[in-house]
Write a protein that holds these residues in place. Sequence first.
Motif, PDB file in Angstrom:
ATOM      1  N   PHE A  10     -72.061 -20.261   7.758  1.00  0.00           N
ATOM      2  CA  PHE A  10     -70.709 -20.077   8.275  1.00  0.00           C
ATOM      3  C   PHE A  10     -70.377 -21.213   9.233  1.00  0.00           C
ATOM      4  O   PHE A  10     -71.256 -21.802   9.845  1.00  0.00           O
ATOM      5  CB  PHE A  10     -70.513 -18.698   8.920  1.00  0.00           C
ATOM      6  CG  PHE A  10     -71.481 -18.367  10.027  1.00  0.00           C
ATOM      7  CD1 PHE A  10     -71.169 -18.618  11.357  1.00  0.00           C
ATOM      8  CD2 PHE A  10     -72.707 -17.782   9.738  1.00  0.00           C
ATOM      9  CE1 PHE A  10     -72.046 -18.293  12.387  1.00  0.00           C
ATOM     10  CE2 PHE A  10     -73.602 -17.453  10.751  1.00  0.00           C
ATOM     11  CZ  PHE A  10     -73.268 -17.709  12.074  1.00  0.00           C
ATOM     12  N   GLN A  11     -69.093 -21.504   9.301  1.00  0.00           N
ATOM     13  CA  GLN A  11     -68.612 -22.647  10.076  1.00  0.00           C
ATOM     14  C   GLN A  11     -68.277 -22.240  11.505  1.00  0.00           C
ATOM     15  O   GLN A  11     -67.758 -21.154  11.754  1.00  0.00           O
ATOM     16  CB  GLN A  11     -67.370 -23.248   9.416  1.00  0.00           C
ATOM     17  CG  GLN A  11     -67.572 -23.662   7.970  1.00  0.00           C
ATOM     18  CD  GLN A  11     -68.679 -24.683   7.804  1.00  0.00           C
ATOM     19  OE1 GLN A  11     -68.718 -25.700   8.476  1.00  0.00           O
ATOM     20  NE2 GLN A  11     -69.603 -24.403   6.894  1.00  0.00           N
ATOM     21  N   GLU A  52     -68.298 -13.213  10.948  1.00  0.00           N
ATOM     22  CA  GLU A  52     -67.016 -13.748  11.412  1.00  0.00           C
ATOM     23  C   GLU A  52     -67.275 -14.522  12.694  1.00  0.00           C
ATOM     24  O   GLU A  52     -68.150 -14.132  13.482  1.00  0.00           O
ATOM     25  CB  GLU A  52     -66.031 -12.619  11.720  1.00  0.00           C
ATOM     26  CG  GLU A  52     -65.609 -11.796  10.534  1.00  0.00           C
ATOM     27  CD  GLU A  52     -64.678 -10.682  10.948  1.00  0.00           C
ATOM     28  OE1 GLU A  52     -63.465 -10.816  10.703  1.00  0.00           O
ATOM     29  OE2 GLU A  52     -65.168  -9.706  11.540  1.00  0.00           O
ATOM     30  N   THR A  53     -66.513 -15.586  12.922  1.00  0.00           N
ATOM     31  CA  THR A  53     -66.715 -16.399  14.119  1.00  0.00           C
ATOM     32  C   THR A  53     -65.423 -16.540  14.922  1.00  0.00           C
ATOM     33  O   THR A  53     -64.329 -16.394  14.382  1.00  0.00           O
ATOM     34  CB  THR A  53     -67.217 -17.812  13.766  1.00  0.00           C
ATOM     35  OG1 THR A  53     -66.216 -18.475  13.006  1.00  0.00           O
ATOM     36  CG2 THR A  53     -68.510 -17.760  12.987  1.00  0.00           C
ATOM     37  N   ILE A  54     -65.581 -16.857  16.206  1.00  0.00           N
ATOM     38  CA  ILE A  54     -64.435 -17.147  17.069  1.00  0.00           C
ATOM     39  C   ILE A  54     -64.846 -18.183  18.108  1.00  0.00           C
ATOM     40  O   ILE A  54     -65.933 -18.091  18.691  1.00  0.00           O
ATOM     41  CB  ILE A  54     -63.879 -15.864  17.738  1.00  0.00           C
ATOM     42  CG1 ILE A  54     -62.598 -16.187  18.493  1.00  0.00           C
ATOM     43  CG2 ILE A  54     -64.899 -15.217  18.636  1.00  0.00           C
ATOM     44  CD1 ILE A  54     -61.801 -14.978  18.919  1.00  0.00           C
ATOM     45  N   PHE A  68     -69.172 -20.611  20.904  1.00  0.00           N
ATOM     46  CA  PHE A  68     -68.673 -19.812  19.802  1.00  0.00           C
ATOM     47  C   PHE A  68     -69.339 -18.437  19.837  1.00  0.00           C
ATOM     48  O   PHE A  68     -70.520 -18.322  20.182  1.00  0.00           O
ATOM     49  CB  PHE A  68     -68.993 -20.472  18.451  1.00  0.00           C
ATOM     50  CG  PHE A  68     -68.320 -21.799  18.263  1.00  0.00           C
ATOM     51  CD1 PHE A  68     -67.093 -21.877  17.619  1.00  0.00           C
ATOM     52  CD2 PHE A  68     -68.908 -22.970  18.723  1.00  0.00           C
ATOM     53  CE1 PHE A  68     -66.465 -23.103  17.446  1.00  0.00           C
ATOM     54  CE2 PHE A  68     -68.295 -24.192  18.554  1.00  0.00           C
ATOM     55  CZ  PHE A  68     -67.067 -24.258  17.913  1.00  0.00           C
ATOM     56  N   ALA A  69     -68.581 -17.415  19.471  1.00  0.00           N
ATOM     57  CA  ALA A  69     -69.143 -16.077  19.282  1.00  0.00           C
ATOM     58  C   ALA A  69     -69.149 -15.801  17.783  1.00  0.00           C
ATOM     59  O   ALA A  69     -68.317 -16.323  17.042  1.00  0.00           O
ATOM     60  CB  ALA A  69     -68.303 -15.036  20.004  1.00  0.00           C
ATOM     61  N   GLU A  77     -62.599 -20.313  26.862  1.00  0.00           N
ATOM     62  CA  GLU A  77     -62.833 -19.964  28.265  1.00  0.00           C
ATOM     63  C   GLU A  77     -64.266 -20.222  28.713  1.00  0.00           C
ATOM     64  O   GLU A  77     -64.539 -20.329  29.907  1.00  0.00           O
ATOM     65  CB  GLU A  77     -62.426 -18.509  28.535  1.00  0.00           C
ATOM     66  CG  GLU A  77     -63.253 -17.463  27.813  1.00  0.00           C
ATOM     67  CD  GLU A  77     -62.814 -17.154  26.375  1.00  0.00           C
ATOM     68  OE1 GLU A  77     -63.244 -16.104  25.875  1.00  0.00           O
ATOM     69  OE2 GLU A  77     -62.085 -17.942  25.744  1.00  0.00           O
ATOM     70  N   TYR A  78     -65.195 -20.326  27.762  1.00  0.00           N
ATOM     71  CA  TYR A  78     -66.594 -20.604  28.083  1.00  0.00           C
ATOM     72  C   TYR A  78     -67.019 -22.012  27.650  1.00  0.00           C
ATOM     73  O   TYR A  78     -68.193 -22.361  27.754  1.00  0.00           O
ATOM     74  CB  TYR A  78     -67.510 -19.578  27.405  1.00  0.00           C
ATOM     75  CG  TYR A  78     -67.264 -18.170  27.872  1.00  0.00           C
ATOM     76  CD1 TYR A  78     -67.615 -17.769  29.153  1.00  0.00           C
ATOM     77  CD2 TYR A  78     -66.643 -17.240  27.036  1.00  0.00           C
ATOM     78  CE1 TYR A  78     -67.377 -16.475  29.593  1.00  0.00           C
ATOM     79  CE2 TYR A  78     -66.401 -15.949  27.460  1.00  0.00           C
ATOM     80  CZ  TYR A  78     -66.766 -15.566  28.739  1.00  0.00           C
ATOM     81  OH  TYR A  78     -66.528 -14.284  29.165  1.00  0.00           O
TER      82      TYR A  78
END
Length: 128
Positions: free
Chosen positions: A119-120, A14-16, A31-32, A20-21
């Motif tokens: 994953f995108q 999963e990505t987010i 991206f995390a 803020e960074y």
Amino acid sequence: MATAITDGVKVSVETIYQPEYSNPANEHFMFAYRVEISNLSDYPVQLMRRQWSIFDSNSSRREVEGEGVVGLQPVIAPGESHVYVSGCNLKTDMGSMQGKYLMKRLVDDAEFDVDIPEFQLIAPYKLN
């Protein structure tokens, strides 16, 4: 969520986007990603190495390779999972990652590759 199963090992990602960074004016987009590695086999396995291919939407590509994940070479028992969170910076607001883990089956020390599904990495405002 992107998911793949290879030789009894399931990898889900999963990505987010992390505004803020990120600093879009300086072509820095952070991206995390959260990875869950589940052992669906009958034998304990150990994650030995990782290899990533990282793509920016400007057609640049980079490779990252190394031991373990976030400083660990976890042993995953049958029916168990290992979860970790890491991050990736891009020069554009869209990109993708994919790769593989080198795993070792502890019953016979056989090594095998496990696919990390593509994953995108997309800043949410691009989806509007």
